[in-house]
Design a protein around this motif. Sequence first.
Motif, PDB file in Angstrom:
ATOM      1  N   ILE A   7       0.803  -1.190  -0.012  1.00 28.45           N
ATOM      2  CA  ILE A   7       0.174   0.091   0.193  1.00 28.45           C
ATOM      3  C   ILE A   7       0.813   1.232   0.028  1.00 28.45           C
ATOM      4  O   ILE A   7       1.751   1.368   0.720  1.00 28.45           O
ATOM      5  CB  ILE A   7      -1.135  -0.074   1.183  1.00 28.45           C
ATOM      6  N   GLY A  35      -6.945   4.624   3.071  1.00 30.64           N
ATOM      7  CA  GLY A  35      -6.372   3.966   4.302  1.00 30.64           C
ATOM      8  C   GLY A  35      -6.030   4.980   5.113  1.00 30.64           C
ATOM      9  O   GLY A  35      -6.068   6.275   5.138  1.00 30.64           O
ATOM     10  N   HIS A  36      -5.693   4.387   6.381  1.00 33.37           N
ATOM     11  CA  HIS A  36      -5.417   5.505   7.727  1.00 33.37           C
ATOM     12  C   HIS A  36      -4.238   4.645   8.132  1.00 33.37           C
ATOM     13  O   HIS A  36      -4.180   3.536   8.550  1.00 33.37           O
ATOM     14  CB  HIS A  36      -6.507   5.293   8.618  1.00 33.37           C
ATOM     15  N   GLY A  37      -3.150   5.590   8.451  1.00 35.29           N
ATOM     16  CA  GLY A  37      -1.979   4.803   8.840  1.00 35.29           C
ATOM     17  C   GLY A  37      -1.627   5.366  10.367  1.00 35.29           C
ATOM     18  O   GLY A  37      -0.270   5.673  10.427  1.00 35.29           O
ATOM     19  N   GLU A  39      -2.017   8.318  11.773  1.00 40.50           N
ATOM     20  CA  GLU A  39      -1.899   9.532  12.282  1.00 40.50           C
ATOM     21  C   GLU A  39      -3.204  10.006  12.783  1.00 40.50           C
ATOM     22  O   GLU A  39      -4.350   9.754  12.200  1.00 40.50           O
ATOM     23  CB  GLU A  39      -1.603  10.761  11.176  1.00 40.50           C
ATOM     24  N   LYS A  58      -4.498   5.953  -1.588  1.00 37.54           N
ATOM     25  CA  LYS A  58      -3.577   5.093  -1.472  1.00 37.54           C
ATOM     26  C   LYS A  58      -3.415   4.179  -2.743  1.00 37.54           C
ATOM     27  O   LYS A  58      -4.726   3.912  -3.103  1.00 37.54           O
ATOM     28  CB  LYS A  58      -3.174   4.006  -0.024  1.00 37.54           C
ATOM     29  N   VAL A  86       6.997  10.045   6.892  1.00 37.02           N
ATOM     30  CA  VAL A  86       5.669   9.323   7.592  1.00 37.02           C
ATOM     31  C   VAL A  86       4.695   9.318   6.406  1.00 37.02           C
ATOM     32  O   VAL A  86       4.310  10.117   5.650  1.00 37.02           O
ATOM     33  CB  VAL A  86       5.201   9.980   8.703  1.00 37.02           C
ATOM     34  N   GLY A  87       3.850   8.047   6.370  1.00 34.76           N
ATOM     35  CA  GLY A  87       2.988   7.578   5.357  1.00 34.76           C
ATOM     36  C   GLY A  87       3.385   6.812   4.077  1.00 34.76           C
ATOM     37  O   GLY A  87       2.615   7.054   3.328  1.00 34.76           O
ATOM     38  N   ASP A  88       4.591   6.691   3.979  1.00 36.63           N
ATOM     39  CA  ASP A  88       5.395   6.035   2.792  1.00 36.63           C
ATOM     40  C   ASP A  88       4.257   4.740   2.266  1.00 36.63           C
ATOM     41  O   ASP A  88       4.502   4.218   1.317  1.00 36.63           O
ATOM     42  CB  ASP A  88       6.763   5.838   2.793  1.00 36.63           C
ATOM     43  N   GLY A  89       3.938   3.914   3.482  1.00 44.52           N
ATOM     44  CA  GLY A  89       3.075   2.797   3.213  1.00 44.52           C
ATOM     45  C   GLY A  89       3.551   1.645   3.814  1.00 44.52           C
ATOM     46  O   GLY A  89       4.375   1.729   4.876  1.00 44.52           O
ATOM     47  N   LYS A  90       2.847   0.545   3.499  1.00 39.02           N
ATOM     48  CA  LYS A  90       3.270  -0.823   4.204  1.00 39.02           C
ATOM     49  C   LYS A  90       3.077  -2.115   3.408  1.00 39.02           C
ATOM     50  O   LYS A  90       2.317  -1.914   2.258  1.00 39.02           O
ATOM     51  CB  LYS A  90       2.045  -0.999   5.219  1.00 39.02           C
ATOM     52  N   PHE A  92       2.564  -6.115   3.039  1.00 40.37           N
ATOM     53  CA  PHE A  92       2.204  -7.277   3.995  1.00 40.37           C
ATOM     54  C   PHE A  92       2.329  -8.655   3.282  1.00 40.37           C
ATOM     55  O   PHE A  92       2.245  -8.311   1.859  1.00 40.37           O
ATOM     56  CB  PHE A  92       0.637  -7.317   4.175  1.00 40.37           C
TER      57      PHE A  92
HETATM   58  N1  ATP Z   1      -2.057  -2.046  10.347  1.00 42.71           N
HETATM   59  C1  ATP Z   1      -2.687  -1.783   9.026  1.00 42.71           C
HETATM   60  N2  ATP Z   1      -3.641  -2.612   8.590  1.00 42.71           N
HETATM   61  C2  ATP Z   1      -3.975  -2.482   7.476  1.00 42.71           C
HETATM   62  N3  ATP Z   1      -3.523  -1.310   6.522  1.00 42.71           N
HETATM   63  C3  ATP Z   1      -2.792  -0.659   7.152  1.00 42.71           C
HETATM   64  C4  ATP Z   1      -2.173  -0.750   8.395  1.00 42.71           C
HETATM   65  N4  ATP Z   1      -1.163   0.259   8.598  1.00 42.71           N
HETATM   66  C5  ATP Z   1      -1.165   0.911   7.565  1.00 42.71           C
HETATM   67  N5  ATP Z   1      -1.989   0.448   6.416  1.00 42.71           N
HETATM   68  C6  ATP Z   1      -2.443   1.140   5.261  1.00 42.71           C
HETATM   69  O1  ATP Z   1      -1.137   1.630   4.645  1.00 42.71           O
HETATM   70  C7  ATP Z   1      -1.257   2.970   4.584  1.00 42.71           C
HETATM   71  C8  ATP Z   1       0.155   3.941   4.723  1.00 42.71           C
HETATM   72  O2  ATP Z   1       0.296   3.695   5.924  1.00 42.71           O
HETATM   73  P1  ATP Z   1       1.314   4.551   6.754  1.00 42.71           P
HETATM   74  O3  ATP Z   1       2.427   4.458   5.766  1.00 42.71           O
HETATM   75  O4  ATP Z   1       1.075   5.514   7.500  1.00 42.71           O
HETATM   76  O5  ATP Z   1       2.043   3.064   7.590  1.00 42.71           O
HETATM   77  P2  ATP Z   1       2.791   3.311   9.108  1.00 42.71           P
HETATM   78  O6  ATP Z   1       3.094   2.200   9.711  1.00 42.71           O
HETATM   79  O7  ATP Z   1       2.018   4.294   9.973  1.00 42.71           O
HETATM   80  O8  ATP Z   1       4.226   4.124   8.759  1.00 42.71           O
HETATM   81  P3  ATP Z   1       4.632   5.486   8.770  1.00 42.71           P
HETATM   82  O9  ATP Z   1       5.281   5.554  10.156  1.00 42.71           O
HETATM   83  O10 ATP Z   1       5.578   5.630   7.773  1.00 42.71           O
HETATM   84  O11 ATP Z   1       3.382   6.533   8.839  1.00 42.71           O
HETATM   85  C9  ATP Z   1      -2.351   3.306   5.162  1.00 42.71           C
HETATM   86  O12 ATP Z   1      -3.270   4.565   4.620  1.00 42.71           O
HETATM   87  C10 ATP Z   1      -3.196   2.117   5.187  1.00 42.71           C
HETATM   88  O13 ATP Z   1      -3.981   2.083   4.029  1.00 42.71           O
END
Ligand code: ATP
Length: 118
Positions: A7, A35-37, A39, A58, A86-90, A92
Amino acid sequence: MKLVIGIVRPEKTNDVLTALYRADVRGLTMSRVQGHGGEVERVETYRGTTVQMGMADKTRFEIAVSDEFVEPTISALRQGALTGEVGDGKIFVVPLEQVVRIRSGESDVAAVTPTKEG
Ligand SMILES: Nc1ncnc2c1ncn2[C@@H]1O[C@H](COP(=O)(O)OP(=O)(O)OP(=O)(O)O)[C@@H](O)[C@H]1O
Ligand SMILES: [Mg+2]
């Protein structure tokens, strides 16, 4: 086999596609998601403090790969999507039980990679 789900920021979509292509990763599904990450945005209301979850656009990649392609796929996703903010993604990585190519009936590793002919 694994299903790699990445993502990423929508503005990094083309960079991710280029990195995946260079890593010889073929066969993927892409969709626009929200999505929500983590914040949090705190909003005061008359009932007291509430927490509002802000949703961000995303791009979601789903890539089914044989085991030796898991690390190259993760590297390509990171290389294409990284800004360092922050928000670069994840990413799985999920176990994948079965893959079937509809045209031929082939299954599993024979089916997970597109054929050269198409
Ligand atoms: N635990 C989770 N389960 C499902 N989707 C997730 C999860 N964490 C993040 N996502 C998805 O990934 C997107 C990007 O998340 P984000 O990059 O903010 O992850 P993060 O772990 O908070 O890293 P960062 O510290 O860089 O913000 C979110 O908008 C969401 O769609
Ligand atoms: Mg986050």
